[in-house]
Design a protein around this motif. Structure first.
Motif, mmCIF file in Angstrom:
data_model
loop_
_atom_site.group_PDB
_atom_site.id
_atom_site.type_symbol
_atom_site.label_atom_id
_atom_site.label_comp_id
_atom_site.label_asym_id
_atom_site.label_seq_id
_atom_site.Cartn_x
_atom_site.Cartn_y
_atom_site.Cartn_z
ATOM 1 N N THR A 315 0.835 -1.203 0.000
ATOM 2 C CA THR A 315 0.000 0.000 0.000
ATOM 3 C C THR A 315 0.869 1.252 0.000
ATOM 4 O OG1 THR A 315 -0.187 0.008 2.431
ATOM 5 C CG2 THR A 315 -1.882 -1.177 1.195
ATOM 6 N N GLY A 316 1.958 1.217 0.759
ATOM 7 C CA GLY A 316 2.874 2.351 0.785
ATOM 8 C C GLY A 316 3.630 2.493 -0.524
ATOM 9 N N ILE A 317 4.014 1.355 -1.109
ATOM 10 C CA ILE A 317 4.706 1.391 -2.396
ATOM 11 C C ILE A 317 3.773 1.944 -3.468
ATOM 12 C CG2 ILE A 317 5.684 -0.081 -4.218
ATOM 13 C CD1 ILE A 317 6.737 -1.882 -1.926
ATOM 14 N N ALA A 318 2.507 1.538 -3.402
ATOM 15 C CA ALA A 318 1.521 2.062 -4.353
ATOM 16 C C ALA A 318 1.329 3.562 -4.177
ATOM 17 C CB ALA A 318 0.191 1.345 -4.182
ATOM 18 N N ALA A 319 1.566 4.052 -2.955
ATOM 19 C CA ALA A 319 1.426 5.485 -2.677
ATOM 20 C C ALA A 319 2.691 6.255 -3.038
ATOM 21 C CB ALA A 319 1.088 5.701 -1.207
ATOM 22 N N GLY A 320 3.701 5.560 -3.569
ATOM 23 C CA GLY A 320 4.905 6.237 -4.041
ATOM 24 C C GLY A 320 6.158 5.983 -3.232
ATOM 25 N N GLY A 321 6.085 5.177 -2.174
ATOM 26 C CA GLY A 321 7.264 4.900 -1.354
ATOM 27 C C GLY A 321 8.299 4.076 -2.098
ATOM 28 N N ARG A 322 9.540 4.525 -2.103
ATOM 29 C CA ARG A 322 10.597 3.809 -2.820
ATOM 30 C C ARG A 322 11.899 3.712 -2.045
ATOM 31 N NH1 ARG A 322 6.782 2.749 -5.197
ATOM 32 N NH2 ARG A 322 6.360 2.653 -7.440
ATOM 33 N N THR A 323 11.993 4.370 -0.885
ATOM 34 C CA THR A 323 13.261 4.384 -0.150
ATOM 35 C C THR A 323 13.057 3.999 1.318
ATOM 36 O OG1 THR A 323 13.160 6.676 0.691
ATOM 37 C CG2 THR A 323 13.882 6.368 -1.596
ATOM 38 N N GLY A 324 14.167 3.969 2.037
ATOM 39 C CA GLY A 324 14.118 3.660 3.457
ATOM 40 C C GLY A 324 13.371 4.699 4.275
ATOM 41 N N LEU A 325 13.138 5.886 3.706
ATOM 42 C CA LEU A 325 12.390 6.913 4.442
ATOM 43 C C LEU A 325 10.963 6.444 4.701
ATOM 44 C CD1 LEU A 325 12.185 9.683 5.721
ATOM 45 C CD2 LEU A 325 11.747 10.663 3.451
ATOM 46 N N THR A 326 10.405 5.685 3.780
ATOM 47 C CA THR A 326 9.068 5.113 3.988
ATOM 48 C C THR A 326 9.083 4.171 5.184
ATOM 49 O OG1 THR A 326 8.442 5.280 1.659
ATOM 50 C CG2 THR A 326 7.275 3.641 2.978
ATOM 51 N N ALA A 327 10.067 3.268 5.224
ATOM 52 C CA ALA A 327 10.194 2.330 6.343
ATOM 53 C C ALA A 327 10.489 3.064 7.648
ATOM 54 C CB ALA A 327 11.289 1.303 6.056
ATOM 55 N N PHE A 328 11.322 4.076 7.587
ATOM 56 C CA PHE A 328 11.653 4.857 8.784
ATOM 57 C C PHE A 328 10.395 5.514 9.352
ATOM 58 C CE2 PHE A 328 12.817 8.974 10.707
ATOM 59 C CZ PHE A 328 13.639 8.523 11.739
ATOM 60 N N THR A 329 9.540 6.037 8.483
ATOM 61 C CA THR A 329 8.283 6.649 8.924
ATOM 62 C C THR A 329 7.411 5.626 9.637
ATOM 63 O OG1 THR A 329 8.361 8.181 7.042
ATOM 64 C CG2 THR A 329 6.238 7.912 8.165
ATOM 65 N N VAL A 330 7.345 4.408 9.084
ATOM 66 C CA VAL A 330 6.572 3.343 9.723
ATOM 67 C C VAL A 330 7.135 3.035 11.106
ATOM 68 C CG1 VAL A 330 5.854 0.922 9.587
ATOM 69 C CG2 VAL A 330 5.922 2.311 7.510
ATOM 70 N N ALA A 331 8.471 2.963 11.215
ATOM 71 C CA ALA A 331 9.117 2.658 12.498
ATOM 72 C C ALA A 331 8.806 3.728 13.540
ATOM 73 C CB ALA A 331 10.624 2.526 12.308
ATOM 74 N N VAL A 332 8.832 4.988 13.127
ATOM 75 C CA VAL A 332 8.516 6.091 14.042
ATOM 76 C C VAL A 332 7.067 5.981 14.514
ATOM 77 C CG1 VAL A 332 8.192 8.599 14.210
ATOM 78 C CG2 VAL A 332 10.241 7.673 13.107
ATOM 79 N N LEU A 333 6.172 5.640 13.607
ATOM 80 C CA LEU A 333 4.759 5.500 13.971
ATOM 81 C C LEU A 333 4.544 4.313 14.910
ATOM 82 C CD1 LEU A 333 3.141 6.335 10.527
ATOM 83 C CD2 LEU A 333 3.037 7.714 12.604
ATOM 84 N N PHE A 334 5.324 3.245 14.721
ATOM 85 C CA PHE A 334 5.257 2.127 15.660
ATOM 86 C C PHE A 334 5.676 2.595 17.053
ATOM 87 C CE2 PHE A 334 5.291 -1.256 12.286
ATOM 88 C CZ PHE A 334 4.176 -1.920 12.766
ATOM 89 N N PHE A 335 6.726 3.391 17.121
ATOM 90 C CA PHE A 335 7.185 3.911 18.418
ATOM 91 C C PHE A 335 6.099 4.768 19.065
ATOM 92 C CE2 PHE A 335 9.143 7.427 20.807
ATOM 93 C CZ PHE A 335 9.732 6.703 21.836
ATOM 94 N N LEU A 336 5.489 5.645 18.283
ATOM 95 C CA LEU A 336 4.436 6.513 18.824
ATOM 96 C C LEU A 336 3.231 5.701 19.287
ATOM 97 C CD1 LEU A 336 4.494 9.479 16.257
ATOM 98 C CD2 LEU A 336 5.417 9.453 18.588
ATOM 99 N N SER A 337 3.000 4.562 18.631
ATOM 100 C CA SER A 337 1.849 3.745 18.998
ATOM 101 C C SER A 337 1.952 3.203 20.417
ATOM 102 C CB SER A 337 1.672 2.589 18.011
ATOM 103 O OG SER A 337 2.702 1.637 18.153
ATOM 104 N N LEU A 338 3.177 3.138 20.948
ATOM 105 C CA LEU A 338 3.345 2.732 22.344
ATOM 106 C C LEU A 338 2.619 3.687 23.288
ATOM 107 C CD1 LEU A 338 7.125 1.720 22.538
ATOM 108 C CD2 LEU A 338 5.171 0.219 22.979
ATOM 109 N N PHE A 339 2.540 4.948 22.871
ATOM 110 C CA PHE A 339 1.940 5.985 23.718
ATOM 111 C C PHE A 339 0.571 6.455 23.213
ATOM 112 C CE2 PHE A 339 6.551 6.254 23.672
ATOM 113 C CZ PHE A 339 6.855 6.140 25.017
ATOM 114 N N PHE A 340 0.284 6.197 21.928
ATOM 115 C CA PHE A 340 -0.983 6.634 21.343
ATOM 116 C C PHE A 340 -1.801 5.440 20.832
ATOM 117 C CE2 PHE A 340 1.795 10.295 21.022
ATOM 118 C CZ PHE A 340 0.976 11.356 21.377
#
Length: 438
Positions: A315-340
């Motif tokens: 789904t992210g690739i279909a939205a234009g994700g092509r680099t590690g920045l896409t994965a990094f964004t997912v990782a940050v959101l996983f971290f935030l999910s601990l608190f949200f």
């Protein structure tokens, strides 16, 4: 800032920060259900649900960060669906292993995966898969994730006879169907972030209909549960006592994880055009496989089941994700999910149906590259395409497709088209199916 982005494989000349981050957000939203589902499944074994939630988040975050910085690819990782069910319902509840022993099996399997990746065995397996079969894997996965989306949205149901059929038209399934149509319209209009906006809109619309549930005493923030009850709780006694059944379990986990991961990486990379057109090699394959292997090992240490590359990365690739920045964004959101976590867990499955279904449509494009004229190619490809969704297993679809490919080629005098690795794999596949008979 530019130096940091370059660590993620980001090139300002080719990529957009906004697009990559939106792609990461889209991927996270479509796979965030694992944060609710995994603790429920693993808690059936007696594991602490809150601790499993934290373990699921941390393992996913670490594995996805490795994917971002080491492999520089847009794939996200987390505890795998199907693999977690095998862990809980088969290993623990049916076979009688303790969850501590099951975690040890996952850890050992992860170590084996790291070794196989270092010695490029996994890469050799991927390279041995013919191009036609690779395209069919992508198509099969597309059908599979579309099926998952339709089932999660209640548009189709599995009857008592295990046959599928059209589900009743409820507010849930109507919302899911409307999401598919809205997402399709936005994609046709070339709206950037169409899948994300569709998920967001459907989540909001679901509130007055009771589909998006806001719990009582709702709080945006929540403190993460301690890992204490499940972390470092692995029990290696069965492994050290040379228990043959336990060794068979480890090998089974190895096969399931191996071909689930290979199938996902091939399918998503092919659909995104991230393969070498001349050689057919997947970009940064070895490093992507290492991220997967590290994720499984870290996951076992933290206290969760096998971590694998997620289909929802498409789904992210279909939205234009092509680099590690896409994965990094997912990782940050996983971290935030601990608190949200209350916010993320509000998103209903009906809201993500559109993303899964429409990505399935996109992945179907690869079917035009399959050689349907040569029956020795088309029959195994068709078997792969059908068996991935029909068995609800990427690994089973790949195994049956490759096995039929080898048998047809051998029996028609075209054995020279097969590589040594394919003969080796076919032998293992046959042993896999006949072993339970003895």
């Amino acid at each position: 800032m530019n130096t940091f982005l370059s660590w993620l494989g980001f090139d300002a000349q080719k990529h957009s920060v906004k697009v990559e981050m939106m792609a990461g957000l889209t991927t996270f939203l479509t796979m965030s259900y694992i944060l609710a589902v995994n603790p429920i499944i693993l808690s059936e074994t007696g594991m602490d649900k809150g601790a499993v939630f934290s373990a699921t988040v941390i393992a996913a975050m670490v594995a996805t960060l490795v994917m971002a910085f080491y492999a520089k690819m847009p794939f996200a990782l987390a505890s795998g669906m199907g693999l977690n069910a095998f862990f809980a319902y088969t290993l623990v509840l049916v076979m009688g292993f303790s969850w501590q022993e099951a975690l040890a099996a996952v850890f050992i399997e992860g170590i084996f995966f790291i070794l196989l990746t270092i010695f490029k065995v996994r890469e050799a397996i991927v390279s041995s898969i013919p191009m036609n079969l690779r395209y069919s894997i992508s198509v099969g996965i597309g059908l599979f994730i579309a099926f998952i989306g339709l089932k999660n949205g209640g548009i189709i149901v599995v009857n008592e006879s295990t046959a599928t059929g059209l589900g009743p038209w409820t507010t849930n399934s109507i919302l899911a169907a409307c999401g598919i149509l809205l997402g399709a319209i936005l994609l046709v209009m070339k709206v950037r972030g169409a899948l994300f906006y569709t998920i967001l809109i459907m989540t909001v619309i679901g509130i007055p209909f009771g589909i998006t549930k806001i719990p009582e005493n709702f709080s945006i923030l929540s403190l993460p549960a301690s890992l204490g009850p499940v972390a470092f709780k692995m029990d290696f006694s069965r492994f050290l006592s040379l228990d043959i059944d336990y060794y068979i379990v480890i090998v089974t986990l190895l096969f399931m994880d191996l071909f689930d991961t290979i199938g996902t990486l091939i399918g998503t990379s092919t659909a995104a055009g991230m393969v070498d057109k001349k050689t057919g090699k997947v970009q940064n394959l070895s490093k992507s496989l290492m991220a997967d292997a590290v994720g499984t090992t870290v996951g076992a240490i933290c206290g969760t089941s096998i971590v694998t590359t997620y289909l929802e990365s498409t789904t992210g690739i279909a939205a234009g994700g092509r680099t590690g920045l896409t994965a990094f964004t997912v990782a940050v959101l996983f971290f935030l999910s601990l608190f949200f976590s209350p916010i993320f867990l509000m998103i209903p499955s009906a809201a993500t149906t559109s993303a899964l279904f429409l990505v399935g449509v996109m992945m179907l494009r690869q079917i035009i590259y399959i050689d349907f004229i040569d029956f020795s190619e088309s029959m195994p490809c068709f078997a792969t395409i059908l068996m991935i969704p029909f068995t609800a297993s990427i690994s089973e679809g790949i195994i049956l497709g490759m096995l039929s490919y080898v048998i047809v080629k051998m029996c028609t005098g075209r054995h020279r088209e097969l590589t040594a690795m394919m003969y080796i794999l076919a032998t293992f596949f046959i042993l896999k199916y006949i072993a339970p008979l003895f």
